[in-house]
Design an enzyme around this catalytic site. Structure first.
Site, mmCIF file in Angstrom:
data_model
loop_
_atom_site.group_PDB
_atom_site.id
_atom_site.type_symbol
_atom_site.label_atom_id
_atom_site.label_comp_id
_atom_site.label_asym_id
_atom_site.label_seq_id
_atom_site.Cartn_x
_atom_site.Cartn_y
_atom_site.Cartn_z
ATOM 1 N N SER A 179 49.710 44.293 38.175
ATOM 2 C CA SER A 179 48.325 44.546 38.958
ATOM 3 C C SER A 179 48.835 45.432 40.282
ATOM 4 O O SER A 179 49.873 45.183 40.546
ATOM 5 C CB SER A 179 47.822 43.136 39.479
ATOM 6 O OG SER A 179 46.858 43.530 40.719
ATOM 7 N N TYR A 192 48.850 34.610 43.318
ATOM 8 C CA TYR A 192 48.565 35.756 42.190
ATOM 9 C C TYR A 192 49.548 36.843 42.114
ATOM 10 O O TYR A 192 50.134 37.074 41.311
ATOM 11 C CB TYR A 192 47.217 36.113 42.330
ATOM 12 C CG TYR A 192 46.691 36.930 41.355
ATOM 13 C CD1 TYR A 192 46.468 36.966 39.923
ATOM 14 C CD2 TYR A 192 46.635 38.549 41.803
ATOM 15 C CE1 TYR A 192 46.174 37.692 39.216
ATOM 16 C CE2 TYR A 192 46.346 39.403 40.815
ATOM 17 C CZ TYR A 192 45.924 38.980 39.501
ATOM 18 O OH TYR A 192 45.505 39.987 38.657
HETATM 19 P P1 NAD Z 1 39.351 38.478 32.314
HETATM 20 O O1 NAD Z 1 38.722 37.219 32.960
HETATM 21 O O2 NAD Z 1 38.350 39.202 31.466
HETATM 22 O O3 NAD Z 1 40.441 38.218 31.353
HETATM 23 C C1 NAD Z 1 41.480 37.276 31.477
HETATM 24 C C2 NAD Z 1 41.488 36.329 30.558
HETATM 25 O O4 NAD Z 1 42.755 35.518 30.429
HETATM 26 C C3 NAD Z 1 40.362 35.482 30.351
HETATM 27 O O5 NAD Z 1 39.380 35.966 29.388
HETATM 28 C C4 NAD Z 1 41.123 34.141 29.551
HETATM 29 O O6 NAD Z 1 40.924 34.247 28.225
HETATM 30 C C5 NAD Z 1 42.392 34.360 29.816
HETATM 31 N N1 NAD Z 1 43.171 33.137 30.297
HETATM 32 C C6 NAD Z 1 43.017 32.966 31.526
HETATM 33 N N2 NAD Z 1 43.642 31.529 31.644
HETATM 34 C C7 NAD Z 1 43.978 31.155 30.385
HETATM 35 C C8 NAD Z 1 44.489 30.227 29.830
HETATM 36 N N3 NAD Z 1 45.002 29.161 30.561
HETATM 37 N N4 NAD Z 1 44.768 30.149 28.517
HETATM 38 C C9 NAD Z 1 44.330 31.049 27.785
HETATM 39 N N5 NAD Z 1 43.808 32.177 28.242
HETATM 40 C C10 NAD Z 1 43.449 32.207 29.692
HETATM 41 O O7 NAD Z 1 39.551 39.397 33.349
HETATM 42 P P2 NAD Z 1 40.613 40.539 33.487
HETATM 43 O O8 NAD Z 1 40.233 41.070 34.837
HETATM 44 O O9 NAD Z 1 40.193 41.282 32.249
HETATM 45 O O10 NAD Z 1 41.988 39.990 33.301
HETATM 46 C C11 NAD Z 1 42.969 40.705 32.453
HETATM 47 C C12 NAD Z 1 44.295 40.740 33.148
HETATM 48 O O11 NAD Z 1 44.157 41.694 34.148
HETATM 49 C C13 NAD Z 1 44.873 39.561 34.071
HETATM 50 O O12 NAD Z 1 46.171 39.490 33.809
HETATM 51 C C14 NAD Z 1 44.695 39.944 35.223
HETATM 52 O O13 NAD Z 1 45.457 39.365 36.218
HETATM 53 C C15 NAD Z 1 44.655 41.529 35.188
HETATM 54 N N6 NAD Z 1 44.157 42.558 36.213
HETATM 55 C C16 NAD Z 1 42.864 42.426 36.636
HETATM 56 C C17 NAD Z 1 42.360 43.222 37.652
HETATM 57 C C18 NAD Z 1 40.801 43.238 38.019
HETATM 58 O O14 NAD Z 1 40.692 43.769 38.755
HETATM 59 N N7 NAD Z 1 40.106 42.866 37.082
HETATM 60 C C19 NAD Z 1 43.240 43.766 38.501
HETATM 61 C C20 NAD Z 1 44.566 44.077 38.313
HETATM 62 C C21 NAD Z 1 45.235 43.219 37.077
#
Ligand code: NAD
Ligand code: MG
Length: 287
Positions: A179, A192
Site C-alpha cells: 500500500s 495497518y
Molecule cells: P476488499 O475488502 O474488497 O478486499 C479485502 C479482502 O480481504 C476481503 O474481500 C476479504 O475477502 C479478505 N479478507 C479480509 N480478512 C480476511 C480473513 N481474516 N480471512 C480471509 N480473507 C480475508 O478491499 P480491497 O481494498 O480490494 O483490499 C485488497 C488489498 O488491497 C488489501 O490487502 C488492502 O490492504 C490493499 N489495499 C487497498 C487499498 C484501497 O484503497 N482499497 C489501498 C492500498 C492497499
C-alpha cells in the site's frame, strides 16, 4: 465539509463490507478488461478475491487465460459468487475457498483446496487484508484491532506463502498487495501501515530466497482505491473525499490496479522483474 467536491456520498458498512451496498459501484474491469494471453494455462490463488482489487485481479487473470481460486470470508459469499460468475464467463475454472485466514489450519487448508481444485499452482496473489481507520491515534488502537490487522495482513501471508511454496515451481510468481501506507502512513492507520511496510520487506527478502528456484516475488502498492474495505473501515466523512488528495485528484478503481498484477505475474511481461514494488497510486510517491 461542502458537498461541491464530493465524488461519492458518505456511507458506512461494517467489516468486511460487501459490494452491493456501495454507491457508486466499483469498476472491476467487467466491461473493459481485454486479455492478451499473458497467463495462458496458469493456475492462480487470489486471497480476498471476492471483491475490490482481488475481484479485478481474478477477472483480469481469467481473461489472460488463467484458472483462478479465490479465498474469502464465509460472510462474503455473495461477492465471491459474482467474481466466480465473471471468471467462468471468461471460460476459465473458478474454485471457491471460503475461510478465515487468521486461523493457521484454515489458511494452509485454503491453499490445499485451491491446489486440489486447480490441479496445481503457478501464481499466488496475497491480496487479503484488513485495516481499521475509525480512530485518530495510537491510543485508540485496540488489541482486537491489532490482532485482526496483524493476523490477516502478516500471519496469513506467511502461512499461505509457506504452503503455496510446496507447489510453486520454476516460472511461478508471487504478487503481494502492499500500500501507499508503507510510504506515507496515516495516523489513523498506524498498525495497518506497519504491516504494509513489513510486506515490502518480506517481498524483497523472498525474492532473494526464491530466485534460484526460478520464482519471482513482487508487490503492488495501490493508492486510494474504491473497494468495500473503505466504507467498511473509514469514517463516512472520509469516504466522501476519498482519494481527492492524490495528484490525479480522485480515487482509483479496482480495474486500474489489475494491470499491475498481470504485468508482475506474467512470465511474458515480468520475466526479469523480481523484488520490486509497483505503485498504482494516482501520483503519490512509492520511494
Ligand atoms: P476488499 O475488502 O474488497 O478486499 C479485502 C479482502 O480481504 C476481503 O474481500 C476479504 O475477502 C479478505 N479478507 C479480509 N480478512 C480476511 C480473513 N481474516 N480471512 C480471509 N480473507 C480475508 O478491499 P480491497 O481494498 O480490494 O483490499 C485488497 C488489498 O488491497 C488489501 O490487502 C488492502 O490492504 C490493499 N489495499 C487497498 C487499498 C484501497 O484503497 N482499497 C489501498 C492500498 C492497499
Ligand atoms: Mg470482500
Amino acid at each position: 465539509m461542502s458537498d461541491e467536491n464530493a465524488v461519492r456520498p458518505a456511507q458506512q458498512q461494517e467489516p468486511p463490507g460487501l459490494t452491493a451496498p456501495m454507491d457508486p459501484q466499483p469498476d472491476h474491469g467487467e466491461h473493459s478488461y481485454t486479455g492478451h494471453g499473458l497467463l495462458t494455462g496458469r493456475r492462480a490463488l487470489v486471497t480476498g478475491g471476492d471483491s475490490g482489487i482481488g475481484r479485478a485481479v481474478a477477472i483480469a487473470f481469467a481473461r489472460e487465460g488463467a484458472d483462478v481460486a479465490i479465498s474469502y470470508l464465509p460472510e462474503e459469499d455473495e461477492d465471491a459468487q459474482e467474481t466466480a460468475r465473471w471468471v467462468r464467463e471468461a471460460g476459465r475454472t473458478c474454485v471457491l475457498v471460503p475461510g478465515d485466514l487468521r486461523d493457521e489450519q484454515t489458511a494452509r487448508g485454503a491453499v490445499r483446496t485451491a491446489v486440489d481444485g486447480l490441479g496445481g499452482l503457478d501464481l499466488l496473489v496475497n491480496n487479503a487484508g484488513f485495516q481499521m481507520a475509525r480512530r485518530d491515534s495510537l491510543a485508540d488502537v485496540t488489541t482486537d484491532d491489532l490482532d485482526r490487522v496483524m493476523k490477516t495482513n502478516l500471519y496469513a501471508l506467511f502461512w499461505v506463502t509457506q504452503e503455496a511454496l510446496e507447489h510453486l515451481g520454476e516460472g511461478s510468481s508471487i504478487v503481494n498487495c502492499t500500500s501507499i501506507q508503507a510510504y506515507q502512513p496515516s495516523q489513523s492507520l498506524v498498525d495497518y501501515a506497519s504491516t504494509k511496510a513489513a510486506i515490502n520487506n518480506i517481498t524483497v527478502n523472498l525474492a532473494a530466497e526464491l530466485g534460484e528456484r526460478g520464482i519471482r516475488v513482487n508487490a503492488v502498492a495501490p493508492g486510494p482505491i474504491w473497494t468495500p474495505l473503505q466504507p467498511a473501515t473509514q469514517p463516512p466523512e472520509k469516504v466522501e473525499v476519498f482519494g481527492q488528495d492524490t495528484p490525479l485528484g480522485r480515487a482509483g478503481e479496482p480495474a486500474e490496479v489489475a494491470h499491475a498484477f498481470v504485468f508482475l505475474a506474467s512470465s511474458t511481461t515480468g520475466s526479469y522483474v523480481s523484488g520490486t514494488v509497483l505503485g498504482v497510486t494516482g501520483g503519490k510517491p512509492v520511494f
